[in-house]
Motif scaffolding. Structure first.
Motif, mmCIF file in Angstrom:
data_model
loop_
_atom_site.group_PDB
_atom_site.id
_atom_site.type_symbol
_atom_site.label_atom_id
_atom_site.label_comp_id
_atom_site.label_asym_id
_atom_site.label_seq_id
_atom_site.Cartn_x
_atom_site.Cartn_y
_atom_site.Cartn_z
ATOM 1 N N ARG A 8 0.842 -1.209 0.000
ATOM 2 C CA ARG A 8 0.000 0.000 0.000
ATOM 3 C C ARG A 8 0.874 1.255 0.000
ATOM 4 O O ARG A 8 0.563 2.246 -0.645
ATOM 5 N N LEU A 9 2.024 1.164 0.680
ATOM 6 C CA LEU A 9 2.970 2.291 0.699
ATOM 7 C C LEU A 9 3.533 2.514 -0.709
ATOM 8 O O LEU A 9 3.578 3.642 -1.208
ATOM 9 N N LEU A 10 3.920 1.433 -1.393
ATOM 10 C CA LEU A 10 4.436 1.543 -2.771
ATOM 11 C C LEU A 10 3.381 2.138 -3.692
ATOM 12 O O LEU A 10 3.684 3.003 -4.518
ATOM 13 N N ALA A 11 2.126 1.700 -3.542
ATOM 14 C CA ALA A 11 1.039 2.221 -4.391
ATOM 15 C C ALA A 11 0.895 3.734 -4.198
ATOM 16 O O ALA A 11 0.701 4.485 -5.169
ATOM 17 N N ALA A 12 1.056 4.189 -2.958
ATOM 18 C CA ALA A 12 0.961 5.629 -2.668
ATOM 19 C C ALA A 12 2.101 6.392 -3.341
ATOM 20 O O ALA A 12 1.907 7.495 -3.866
ATOM 21 N N VAL A 13 3.297 5.789 -3.351
ATOM 22 C CA VAL A 13 4.442 6.411 -4.026
ATOM 23 C C VAL A 13 4.165 6.510 -5.526
ATOM 24 O O VAL A 13 4.307 7.579 -6.140
ATOM 25 N N GLN A 14 3.716 5.405 -6.130
ATOM 26 C CA GLN A 14 3.498 5.374 -7.578
ATOM 27 C C GLN A 14 2.347 6.283 -7.996
ATOM 28 O O GLN A 14 2.333 6.801 -9.107
ATOM 29 N N ALA A 17 3.964 10.358 -6.221
ATOM 30 C CA ALA A 17 5.318 10.895 -6.432
ATOM 31 C C ALA A 17 5.667 10.883 -7.916
ATOM 32 O O ALA A 17 5.136 10.091 -8.691
ATOM 33 N N THR A 18 6.573 11.793 -8.280
ATOM 34 C CA THR A 18 7.049 11.883 -9.664
ATOM 35 C C THR A 18 8.242 10.954 -9.852
ATOM 36 O O THR A 18 9.219 11.033 -9.103
ATOM 37 N N ARG A 19 8.146 10.073 -10.836
ATOM 38 C CA ARG A 19 9.243 9.118 -11.097
ATOM 39 C C ARG A 19 10.541 9.908 -11.339
ATOM 40 O O ARG A 19 10.549 10.899 -12.064
ATOM 41 N N GLY A 20 11.627 9.498 -10.651
ATOM 42 C CA GLY A 20 12.915 10.166 -10.830
ATOM 43 C C GLY A 20 13.129 11.353 -9.917
ATOM 44 O O GLY A 20 14.195 11.974 -9.923
ATOM 45 N N ASP A 21 12.105 11.652 -9.092
ATOM 46 C CA ASP A 21 12.219 12.788 -8.162
ATOM 47 C C ASP A 21 12.219 12.261 -6.725
ATOM 48 O O ASP A 21 11.148 12.059 -6.129
ATOM 49 N N VAL A 25 9.238 11.325 -3.614
ATOM 50 C CA VAL A 25 9.032 9.966 -3.066
ATOM 51 C C VAL A 25 9.029 10.034 -1.536
ATOM 52 O O VAL A 25 8.144 9.471 -0.875
ATOM 53 N N VAL A 26 10.003 10.755 -0.982
ATOM 54 C CA VAL A 26 10.085 10.916 0.484
ATOM 55 C C VAL A 26 8.817 11.585 1.009
ATOM 56 O O VAL A 26 8.206 11.138 1.987
ATOM 57 N N LYS A 27 8.378 12.635 0.317
ATOM 58 C CA LYS A 27 7.172 13.392 0.730
ATOM 59 C C LYS A 27 5.928 12.499 0.654
ATOM 60 O O LYS A 27 5.095 12.487 1.574
ATOM 61 N N ALA A 28 5.813 11.715 -0.411
ATOM 62 C CA ALA A 28 4.638 10.845 -0.582
ATOM 63 C C ALA A 28 4.562 9.798 0.524
ATOM 64 O O ALA A 28 3.488 9.511 1.060
ATOM 65 N N ALA A 106 12.443 6.425 -7.266
ATOM 66 C CA ALA A 106 13.209 7.623 -6.888
ATOM 67 C C ALA A 106 14.423 7.835 -7.796
ATOM 68 O O ALA A 106 15.115 8.847 -7.681
ATOM 69 N N GLY A 107 14.706 6.860 -8.670
ATOM 70 C CA GLY A 107 15.824 6.984 -9.609
ATOM 71 C C GLY A 107 17.186 6.841 -8.957
ATOM 72 O O GLY A 107 18.178 7.400 -9.430
ATOM 73 N N GLN A 108 17.245 6.096 -7.857
ATOM 74 C CA GLN A 108 18.497 5.981 -7.099
ATOM 75 C C GLN A 108 19.179 4.610 -7.247
ATOM 76 O O GLN A 108 20.096 4.295 -6.492
ATOM 77 N N GLU A 109 18.760 3.799 -8.223
ATOM 78 C CA GLU A 109 19.304 2.435 -8.330
ATOM 79 C C GLU A 109 20.826 2.417 -8.479
ATOM 80 O O GLU A 109 21.499 1.533 -7.959
ATOM 81 N N GLU A 110 21.387 3.385 -9.205
ATOM 82 C CA GLU A 110 22.848 3.381 -9.498
ATOM 83 C C GLU A 110 23.678 3.335 -8.220
ATOM 84 O O GLU A 110 24.686 2.638 -8.157
#
Ligand SMILES: Oc1cc(-c2ccc(F)cc2)cc2cncnc12
Ligand SMILES: [Mg+2]
Length: 214
Positions: A8-14, A17-21, A25-28, A106-110
């Protein structure tokens, strides 16, 4: 069947939140946990203390013990330079599945290497398997009864160098009294308590920052 809290937390992020921002993601996550459903992320208040310690240490290598949904992973990764490395260990495979997607959103995989398994098993493998010499910063946020044995294990494995910083969440609630006693009384550490609150509540909690003196 009913979804899980991490799902449910992931669904709220998706959804919010804006992908790559990463900041969105933290705010969501913080809004979801404050207004919809509590979850055991370090949260916004302790998260600001975490951010200030990360910025002060400016680590090249970070170890996070306890990924959960990846909230603190994203907060830390966002503050690291591109060549820095963050290894995060998660014991629960269901949490790991969600965390990978939050970190990706969040675009942080690297910068992030999420490893599934127990800290007790994985810490001794850090040098040979992950090419780590030592950690500049360790964020302890897993099971409280593992804080002390894992701190000693990292010492024994030579993973802490002079100036390495241990930052531990939940030292008051749920609490890790044996760990606190150790880092506050051992001549090997210079320890400092940052008073705060349990995420999204008025209950007292805090972070303990302990510098390894070598
Ligand atoms: O930040 C945290 C909070 C709590 C927790 C749960 C229930 C409660 F009532 C109070 C506190 C548990 C945690 C387990 N691992 C890592 N972090 C945690
Ligand atoms: Mg915690």
């Amino acid at each position: 069947t009913r979804s899980t809290r991490p799902q449910r937390l992931l669904a709220a992020v998706q959804k919010n939140a804006t992908r790559g921002d990463p900041r969105s993601v933290v705010k969501a996550i913080d809004e979801f946990c404050r207004y919809t459903e509590w979850a055991m992320n370090v949260g916004d208040e302790k998260g600001c203390i975490l951010d200030s310690v990360v910025s002060e240490v400016n680590p090249a290598t970070v170890l996070e013990l306890g990924t959960y949904c990846g909230y603190s992973t994203v907060r830390i990764a966002t503050l690291l330079p591109p060549d820095a490395k963050l290894i995060t260990l998660e014991f629960n495979p269901d949490f790991a599945v969600i965390a990978r997607q939050v970190i990706a959103w969040a675009g942080q995989e690297e910068k992030v290497h999420l490893v599934e398994g127990s800290s007790g098993d994985l810490i001794p493998k850090m040098k040979e398997q992950f090419g780590v010499k030592s950690f500049d910063l360790v964020f302890l946020d897993h099971w409280k009864d593992r804080y002390l044995p894992d701190a000693k294990l990292m010492e024994e494995c030579g993973l802490l160098g002079k100036g390495s910083v241990l930052l531990a969440d939940n030292v008051i609630c749920p609490g890790s009294p044996d760990y606190l006693d150790y880092v506050r009384n051992s001549p090997k550490y210079r320890s400092q308590y940052f008073k705060s609150h349990l995420e999204y509540t008025k209950v007292e909690d805090g972070l303990e920052k302990s510098v390894f003196l070598g």
